[in-house]
Design a protein around this motif. Structure first.
Motif, PDB file in Angstrom:
ATOM      1  N   GLU A  31       1.522 -12.911  10.306  1.00 60.64           N
ATOM      2  CA  GLU A  31       1.496 -12.751  11.615  1.00 60.64           C
ATOM      3  C   GLU A  31       0.798 -11.277  12.109  1.00 60.64           C
ATOM      4  O   GLU A  31       0.188 -11.777  13.049  1.00 60.64           O
ATOM      5  CB  GLU A  31       2.902 -12.718  11.911  1.00 60.64           C
ATOM      6  CG  GLU A  31       3.909 -14.038  12.118  1.00 60.64           C
ATOM      7  CD  GLU A  31       4.832 -13.664  12.200  1.00 60.64           C
ATOM      8  OE1 GLU A  31       5.835 -12.987  12.763  1.00 60.64           O
ATOM      9  OE2 GLU A  31       5.601 -14.725  12.380  1.00 60.64           O
ATOM     10  N   GLU A  32       0.748 -10.415  10.922  1.00 59.75           N
ATOM     11  CA  GLU A  32       0.255  -9.083  11.277  1.00 59.75           C
ATOM     12  C   GLU A  32      -2.075  -9.161  11.454  1.00 59.75           C
ATOM     13  O   GLU A  32      -1.954  -8.770  12.421  1.00 59.75           O
ATOM     14  CB  GLU A  32       0.612  -7.887  10.624  1.00 59.75           C
ATOM     15  CG  GLU A  32       1.646  -7.304  10.747  1.00 59.75           C
ATOM     16  CD  GLU A  32       2.143  -6.262   9.928  1.00 59.75           C
ATOM     17  OE1 GLU A  32       1.139  -5.852   9.230  1.00 59.75           O
ATOM     18  OE2 GLU A  32       3.553  -5.466  10.315  1.00 59.75           O
ATOM     19  N   ASP A  33      -1.745  -9.985  10.306  1.00 57.76           N
ATOM     20  CA  ASP A  33      -3.153 -10.000  10.570  1.00 57.76           C
ATOM     21  C   ASP A  33      -3.462 -11.322   8.941  1.00 57.76           C
ATOM     22  O   ASP A  33      -2.902 -11.655   8.013  1.00 57.76           O
ATOM     23  CB  ASP A  33      -3.551  -9.138   9.151  1.00 57.76           C
ATOM     24  CG  ASP A  33      -5.467  -9.014   9.158  1.00 57.76           C
ATOM     25  OD1 ASP A  33      -5.920  -9.574   9.416  1.00 57.76           O
ATOM     26  OD2 ASP A  33      -5.485  -8.298   7.969  1.00 57.76           O
ATOM     27  N   ASN A  34      -3.728 -12.009   9.658  1.00 59.21           N
ATOM     28  CA  ASN A  34      -4.692 -13.391   8.704  1.00 59.21           C
ATOM     29  C   ASN A  34      -6.387 -13.936   9.079  1.00 59.21           C
ATOM     30  O   ASN A  34      -6.842 -13.387  10.420  1.00 59.21           O
ATOM     31  CB  ASN A  34      -2.949 -14.461   8.600  1.00 59.21           C
ATOM     32  CG  ASN A  34      -3.446 -15.289  10.041  1.00 59.21           C
ATOM     33  OD1 ASN A  34      -4.600 -15.958  11.158  1.00 59.21           O
ATOM     34  ND2 ASN A  34      -2.560 -14.173  11.201  1.00 59.21           N
ATOM     35  N   LEU A  35      -6.347 -14.792   8.082  1.00 56.74           N
ATOM     36  CA  LEU A  35      -7.251 -14.578   7.925  1.00 56.74           C
ATOM     37  C   LEU A  35      -7.877 -16.712   8.550  1.00 56.74           C
ATOM     38  O   LEU A  35      -8.673 -16.977   7.782  1.00 56.74           O
ATOM     39  CB  LEU A  35      -7.702 -14.897   6.152  1.00 56.74           C
ATOM     40  CG  LEU A  35      -8.498 -13.975   5.880  1.00 56.74           C
ATOM     41  CD1 LEU A  35      -8.687 -12.694   4.625  1.00 56.74           C
ATOM     42  CD2 LEU A  35      -9.319 -12.552   6.942  1.00 56.74           C
ATOM     43  N   VAL A  62      -5.999 -18.815  -3.427  1.00 50.60           N
ATOM     44  CA  VAL A  62      -5.366 -17.419  -2.967  1.00 50.60           C
ATOM     45  C   VAL A  62      -5.206 -16.725  -2.744  1.00 50.60           C
ATOM     46  O   VAL A  62      -5.384 -15.757  -3.437  1.00 50.60           O
ATOM     47  CB  VAL A  62      -3.831 -17.637  -3.877  1.00 50.60           C
ATOM     48  CG1 VAL A  62      -2.154 -17.549  -4.260  1.00 50.60           C
ATOM     49  CG2 VAL A  62      -4.161 -19.849  -4.556  1.00 50.60           C
ATOM     50  N   HIS A  63      -4.480 -15.972  -1.843  1.00 48.90           N
ATOM     51  CA  HIS A  63      -4.760 -14.362  -0.676  1.00 48.90           C
ATOM     52  C   HIS A  63      -3.233 -14.074  -1.221  1.00 48.90           C
ATOM     53  O   HIS A  63      -2.693 -15.135  -0.044  1.00 48.90           O
ATOM     54  CB  HIS A  63      -5.595 -13.777  -0.617  1.00 48.90           C
ATOM     55  CG  HIS A  63      -5.408 -14.523   0.774  1.00 48.90           C
ATOM     56  ND1 HIS A  63      -5.135 -12.818   2.173  1.00 48.90           N
ATOM     57  CD2 HIS A  63      -5.426 -14.757   1.919  1.00 48.90           C
ATOM     58  CE1 HIS A  63      -4.760 -13.437   2.131  1.00 48.90           C
ATOM     59  NE2 HIS A  63      -4.842 -14.065   3.091  1.00 48.90           N
ATOM     60  N   CYS A  64      -2.990 -12.395  -1.078  1.00 49.17           N
ATOM     61  CA  CYS A  64      -1.814 -12.740  -0.715  1.00 49.17           C
ATOM     62  C   CYS A  64      -2.841 -10.698   0.090  1.00 49.17           C
ATOM     63  O   CYS A  64      -4.035 -10.280   0.394  1.00 49.17           O
ATOM     64  CB  CYS A  64      -0.709 -11.635  -1.545  1.00 49.17           C
ATOM     65  SG  CYS A  64      -1.900 -10.778  -3.222  1.00 49.17           S
ATOM     66  N   ARG A  65      -1.449  -9.136   0.057  1.00 46.57           N
ATOM     67  CA  ARG A  65      -1.901  -8.076   0.232  1.00 46.57           C
ATOM     68  C   ARG A  65      -2.570  -7.448  -0.613  1.00 46.57           C
ATOM     69  O   ARG A  65      -4.017  -6.725  -0.608  1.00 46.57           O
ATOM     70  CB  ARG A  65      -0.584  -7.329   0.480  1.00 46.57           C
ATOM     71  CG  ARG A  65      -1.340  -5.814   1.094  1.00 46.57           C
ATOM     72  CD  ARG A  65       0.184  -5.230   0.757  1.00 46.57           C
ATOM     73  NE  ARG A  65      -0.205  -3.613   1.273  1.00 46.57           N
ATOM     74  CZ  ARG A  65      -0.251  -2.990   0.096  1.00 46.57           C
ATOM     75  NH1 ARG A  65      -0.119  -3.660  -0.802  1.00 46.57           N
ATOM     76  NH2 ARG A  65      -0.325  -1.352   0.629  1.00 46.57           N
ATOM     77  N   SER A  66      -2.531  -7.194  -2.140  1.00 45.97           N
ATOM     78  CA  SER A  66      -3.499  -6.639  -3.355  1.00 45.97           C
ATOM     79  C   SER A  66      -4.558  -7.902  -4.020  1.00 45.97           C
ATOM     80  O   SER A  66      -4.773  -7.127  -4.991  1.00 45.97           O
ATOM     81  CB  SER A  66      -2.640  -5.711  -3.355  1.00 45.97           C
ATOM     82  OG  SER A  66      -1.964  -6.052  -4.456  1.00 45.97           O
ATOM     83  N   GLY A  67      -3.681  -8.687  -4.536  1.00 43.02           N
ATOM     84  CA  GLY A  67      -3.908  -9.738  -5.518  1.00 43.02           C
ATOM     85  C   GLY A  67      -2.748  -9.505  -6.420  1.00 43.02           C
ATOM     86  O   GLY A  67      -3.122 -10.824  -7.256  1.00 43.02           O
ATOM     87  N   ALA A  68      -1.128  -9.443  -6.408  1.00 42.70           N
ATOM     88  CA  ALA A  68      -0.997  -9.343  -7.602  1.00 42.70           C
ATOM     89  C   ALA A  68       0.380 -10.974  -7.171  1.00 42.70           C
ATOM     90  O   ALA A  68       0.139 -11.269  -7.680  1.00 42.70           O
ATOM     91  CB  ALA A  68       0.145  -8.427  -7.503  1.00 42.70           C
ATOM     92  N   ARG A  69       0.482 -10.878  -5.426  1.00 42.12           N
ATOM     93  CA  ARG A  69       1.186 -12.120  -5.573  1.00 42.12           C
ATOM     94  C   ARG A  69       0.357 -13.429  -5.426  1.00 42.12           C
ATOM     95  O   ARG A  69       0.539 -14.245  -5.704  1.00 42.12           O
ATOM     96  CB  ARG A  69       2.192 -11.811  -3.942  1.00 42.12           C
ATOM     97  CG  ARG A  69       2.974 -11.325  -3.971  1.00 42.12           C
ATOM     98  CD  ARG A  69       3.686 -10.919  -2.539  1.00 42.12           C
ATOM     99  NE  ARG A  69       2.486  -9.923  -2.333  1.00 42.12           N
ATOM    100  CZ  ARG A  69       3.154  -9.366  -0.991  1.00 42.12           C
ATOM    101  NH1 ARG A  69       4.315 -10.538  -0.072  1.00 42.12           N
ATOM    102  NH2 ARG A  69       2.153  -8.827   0.005  1.00 42.12           N
TER     103      ARG A  69
END
Length: 98
Positions: A31-35, A62-69
């Motif tokens: 909700e804060e920041d999406n593409l 697939v993406h997340c904040r840093s690539g780990a999830r």
């Protein structure tokens, strides 16, 4: 499949190229920041995988904040027969730094 860099992702989004886009961050992060991706938090993915069934043969980025999830999501999805999953290296942090 090979992972994807944020530069490649930006180029593909800018060109409107076809792929299914998945964000595995938590709802509040999305909700804060999406593409513009579909949001299924990583912890919910095993229970909501059926929502992606129609994209099983499509390229899924697939993406997340840093690539780990998203890396973990990719491994999980590949174990369930999804063969065209790509992780965004560096996640949204790297994307926003472009």
């Amino acid at each position: 499949m090979e992972d994807i860099t944020v530069a490649e992702l930006k180029e593909r989004l800018d060109k409107g190229q076809k792929f299914h886009f998945l964000d595995v961050r938590e709802e509040w992060e999305f909700e804060e920041d999406n593409l513009g991706a579909q949001n299924i938090p990583l912890g919910e993915l095993p229970h909501r995988l059926s929502e992606l069934e129609k994209h099983k043969d499509d390229e899924i980025i697939v993406h997340c904040r840093s690539g780990a999830r998203s890396g973990n999501a990719k491994k999980f999805m590949e174990s369930k027969g999804y063969s065209k999953v790509r992780n965004v290296l560096g996640g949204i942090l790297a994307y926003r730094a472009l």
